[in-house]
Scaffold this active site. Structure first.
Site, PDB file in Angstrom:
ATOM      1  N   PHE A 109      57.774  39.690  36.532  1.00  0.00           N
ATOM      2  CA  PHE A 109      56.861  39.190  37.564  1.00  0.00           C
ATOM      3  C   PHE A 109      56.352  40.363  38.415  1.00  0.00           C
ATOM      4  O   PHE A 109      57.131  41.165  38.905  1.00  0.00           O
ATOM      5  CB  PHE A 109      57.586  38.170  38.450  1.00  0.00           C
ATOM      6  CG  PHE A 109      56.740  37.672  39.594  1.00  0.00           C
ATOM      7  CD1 PHE A 109      55.591  36.914  39.355  1.00  0.00           C
ATOM      8  CD2 PHE A 109      57.079  37.976  40.903  1.00  0.00           C
ATOM      9  CE1 PHE A 109      54.817  36.460  40.408  1.00  0.00           C
ATOM     10  CE2 PHE A 109      56.300  37.532  41.965  1.00  0.00           C
ATOM     11  CZ  PHE A 109      55.161  36.769  41.712  1.00  0.00           C
ATOM     12  N   GLN A 110      55.059  40.448  38.563  1.00  0.00           N
ATOM     13  CA  GLN A 110      54.377  41.505  39.313  1.00  0.00           C
ATOM     14  C   GLN A 110      54.711  42.910  38.789  1.00  0.00           C
ATOM     15  O   GLN A 110      54.706  43.877  39.542  1.00  0.00           O
ATOM     16  CB  GLN A 110      54.661  41.398  40.818  1.00  0.00           C
ATOM     17  CG  GLN A 110      54.041  40.137  41.427  1.00  0.00           C
ATOM     18  CD  GLN A 110      54.037  40.121  42.937  1.00  0.00           C
ATOM     19  OE1 GLN A 110      54.917  40.692  43.576  1.00  0.00           O
ATOM     20  NE2 GLN A 110      53.054  39.443  43.523  1.00  0.00           N
ATOM     21  N   LYS A 159      62.555  48.816  42.911  1.00  0.00           N
ATOM     22  CA  LYS A 159      63.292  48.183  44.007  1.00  0.00           C
ATOM     23  C   LYS A 159      64.759  48.598  44.013  1.00  0.00           C
ATOM     24  O   LYS A 159      65.350  48.797  45.077  1.00  0.00           O
ATOM     25  CB  LYS A 159      63.163  46.662  43.873  1.00  0.00           C
ATOM     26  CG  LYS A 159      63.656  45.888  45.089  1.00  0.00           C
ATOM     27  CD  LYS A 159      63.305  44.409  44.945  1.00  0.00           C
ATOM     28  CE  LYS A 159      63.702  43.639  46.198  1.00  0.00           C
ATOM     29  NZ  LYS A 159      63.335  42.219  46.063  1.00  0.00           N
ATOM     30  N   MET A 462      19.992  49.067  48.192  1.00  0.00           N
ATOM     31  CA  MET A 462      19.816  50.238  47.338  1.00  0.00           C
ATOM     32  C   MET A 462      19.540  49.813  45.895  1.00  0.00           C
ATOM     33  O   MET A 462      18.736  50.434  45.198  1.00  0.00           O
ATOM     34  CB  MET A 462      21.056  51.144  47.415  1.00  0.00           C
ATOM     35  CG  MET A 462      20.860  52.498  46.790  1.00  0.00           C
ATOM     36  SD  MET A 462      19.530  53.435  47.575  1.00  0.00           S
ATOM     37  CE  MET A 462      20.419  54.431  48.757  1.00  0.00           C
TER      38      MET A 462
END
Lengths: 551, 90
Positions: A109-110, A159, A462
């Site tokens: 996850f992540q 971590k 632009m």
């Protein structure tokens, strides 16, 4: 002490007093260690905002800006602002959390390969694999970010490394001090010969002068040699706007005089500049009669695009000091000044609305002389470069190399925090402003007294201009006429706001706006049809610049 | 032109990727690559042959900027059948 606590301790040892970030799962140990640390953490509302704020902090001071994000989406959201720092040589350290080492490579996850993503947008990047590496990597990261040609460095920290205990005895951090290269005597002699032989020299000055902290030396060079000077977007402010030898910005939207005279010169002294395509136009036809002396700290810039007759590679102060001699070029100097007086920028005027040029000229008169101007990207960015009198390069924050819309508002946040006594003004187009509009919440939360100006032409101006001029007016997806009511948006964030009405007194409105004590927003409607002139079409030579119908 | 070079670099995470990415982005195609780990020094010894119409220095100066490259030597360049020594850089 665990790794996260060590990171905070190391940041303080580096003199870091302000961090910009956004917490998330894999960076939580660092956020825990932040509590009570004494470091001022600025919670932005998007990681891109945090990284641009750190970028603005660094640009306005020359000190390292630091941003913090979690793994996965937190890290990817940093990428645009890190890339911006890479292309404009901004010292930045980005710290990202990563999934624990045991989960790396499992599609956790992540989890993303942030090290891999960072390779082409950083000066260097690290993945901390063991707690023992942490002290040395942090030391090296700060050294690399600032030494030589500055740039961004990313540190990706799993971590479990953040939670691991720092061993009591650690090998002392090894830092290979880079010895700054200086030009040798032979190169200097050659450059002096070229300078003395030149009848029509021009100095082409870029952002490298600011990065070398060499603005004073540069001004001494110009004042002594009396050589007419053109500036890049990032070089604006190296000379005061009203300096008699300042021919203005060159390149795609440079002044007519600057571009014409560069095409005529017989010697181009490039200092801290890199022959960017927005400067040179068609490279083969740029300054066709000129020999080149190139001063740059980065050997990779020498001969990358234009082969110099003489290279003074290394720290530029030495090279500039060696070239600070009297010259005898009075006829050429007078020719340059005469052309500059009549062939500057060429603004057309739509009588139905405020002209950007008039507005920015008035702002330049009324703002504090050392105000910091933070721009976004687009037409307004070029108008600021053309019409706002920049006093010093560190007072003009502009995404030059990457051209990242959304830069201006968060960069102003960083600049205001780094320079609390300075007046900070952000100038955005309506398109750019919406790209990081969430940072109004940050400005409001910390009551930063930034004065925000939106030059609103209800279009991606632009792009519209290039579609008009290069794509036979086939306008594709440039309409922003359904913009929100910007004053109402600001007021929703508890920021006072006003609109500049057609019949309002410009000076009085600006004075009132600038004197508001806290943050404030001014919405300035301008004509959709207003273009930036002059213009060199992409791929054309600078000799082919066009100046607009009524220029 | 075909160029060969020898590189000695720290065996840091992504070191090889950095070298390969720089080579590609700067407009050089890899024709041969030999990578050997050097356990005691925690370093990589790389011999690389590349091809490009661009001057070799365009790549050498960029590779030199990679943190962790300890030694970089241009070995030789070949244009068609003519081999010629290249200037060494370190």
């Amino acid at each position: 002490m665990n790794g996260a606590e060590y990171i905070i301790k190391a940041l303080k040892a580096q003199g870091i007093d302000t961090l910009f970030g956004y917490p998330g799962g894999c960076i939580m140990p660092v956020y825990d260690a932040l509590l009570g640390s004494g470091i001022n953490h600025i919670l932005c509302r998007h990681e891109q905002g945090a990284a641009f704020a750190a970028n603005g902090y660094a640009r306005s001071t020359g000190r390292v800006g630091v941003c913090l994000a979690t793994s996965g989406p937190g890290a990817t959201n940093l990428i645009t602002a890190i890339a911006d720092a890479q292309l404009d040589s901004v010292p930045l350290v980005a710290i990202t959390g990563q999934v624990p080492t045991g989960l790396i490579g499992t599609d956790a996850f992540q989890e993303l390969d942030v090290l891999g993503l960072s390779l082409s947008i950083t000066k260097h990047s690290y993945l901390v694999e063991h707690i023992e590496q942490l002290p040395q990597i942090i030391e090296q990261a700060f050294q690399l970010a600032t030494e030589g040609r500055p740039g961004p460095v990313l540190i990706d920290i799993p971590k479990d490394v953040q939670l691991a205990q720092i061993p009591e005895s650690l090998p002392e951090a090894r830092l290979d001090q880079q010895i700054a290269q200086t030009p040798n005597q032979e190169q200097i002699s050659q450059a002096l010969t070229m300078l003395r032989e030149s009848k029509q020299p021009i100095i082409y000055a870029g952002g490298g002068i600011t990065l070398a902290d060499a603005v004073d030396e540069f001004r001494a060079l110009v004042d002594t040699t009396q050589i007419p000077t053109v500036l890049t977007l990032k070089g604006l402010g190296n000379l005061p706007a009203n300096h008699p030898l300042n021919l203005g910005m060159l390149g795609m939207h440079g002044s007519v005089a600057a571009n014409n005279l560069v095409q005529q010169c017989d010697l181009l002294i490039a200092i801290g500049a890199r022959f960017d395509d927005r400067v040179t136009g068609r490279l083969a036809q740029f300054a066709p009669h000129a020999k080149v002396i190139h001063l740059d700290i980065d050997p990779a810039e020498i001969g990358k695009l234009r082969q110099p007759g003489c290279a003074l590679t290394g720290e530029i102060k030495t090279g500039m000091a060696a070239l600070t001699i009297e010259t005898h070029i009075a006829p050429w100097r007078e020719q340059c000044q005469a052309e500059q007086a009549v062939n500057g920028y060429a603004q057309t005027k739509d009588p139905s609305s405020a002209s950007a040029a008039e507005f920015l000229s008035a702002l330049g008169e009324l703002a504090e002389k050392d105000a910091i101007i933070s721009c976004d990207v687009g037409q307004h960015q070029m108008w600021v470069a053309q019409y706002y009198p920049i006093s010093h390069p560190r007072r003009h924050l502009s995404s030059g190399g990457l051209g990242a819309m959304g830069f201006g508002l968060p960069a102003a946040i960083g600049a205001q925090l780094a320079n609390p006594q300075s007046q900070v003004i952000s100038i955005s187009g309506d398109g750019s402003f919406m790209m990081n509009v969430q940072e109004l919440a940050t400005i409001s939360r910390y009551r930063l007294p930034i004065k925000m100006i939106i030059l609103d032409n209800q279009a991606l101006g632009m792009v519209r201009q290039q579609q008009e001029l290069c794509y036979a007016k086939r306008y594709s997806e440039i309409d922003l006429s359904d913009n929100p009511a910007f004053t109402a948006v600001a007021e929703a964030f508890d920021i006072p706001a006003a609109m500049l009405n057609e019949d309002a007194d410009l000076n009085k409105t600006l004075q009132a706006f600038l004197s508001i004590p806290g943050p404030a927003l001014l919405h300035v409607p301008i004509s959709t049809q207003e273009n930036v002139w002059p213009m060199v079409k992409p791929g054309d030579s600078n000799e082919q610049m066009i100046t607009g119908a009524s220029a | 032109m075909i160029y060969s070079m020898h590189i000695e670099a720290n065996d840091n995470p992504a070191m090889l990727e950095r070298i390969l990415q720089t080579t590609r982005v700067r407009g050089f195609h890899i024709r041969h690559l030999d990578v050997r780990g050097h356990e005691s020094k925690e370093s990589l010894r790389i011999t690389m042959t590349v091809e490009s119409s661009r001057d070799q220095n365009r790549l050498i100066t960029q590779l030199h900027k990679i943190s962790g490259i300890m030694e970089l030597t241009a070995l030789h360049s070949i244009n068609g059948d003519n081999a010629e020594p290249a200037s060494a850089t370190a």
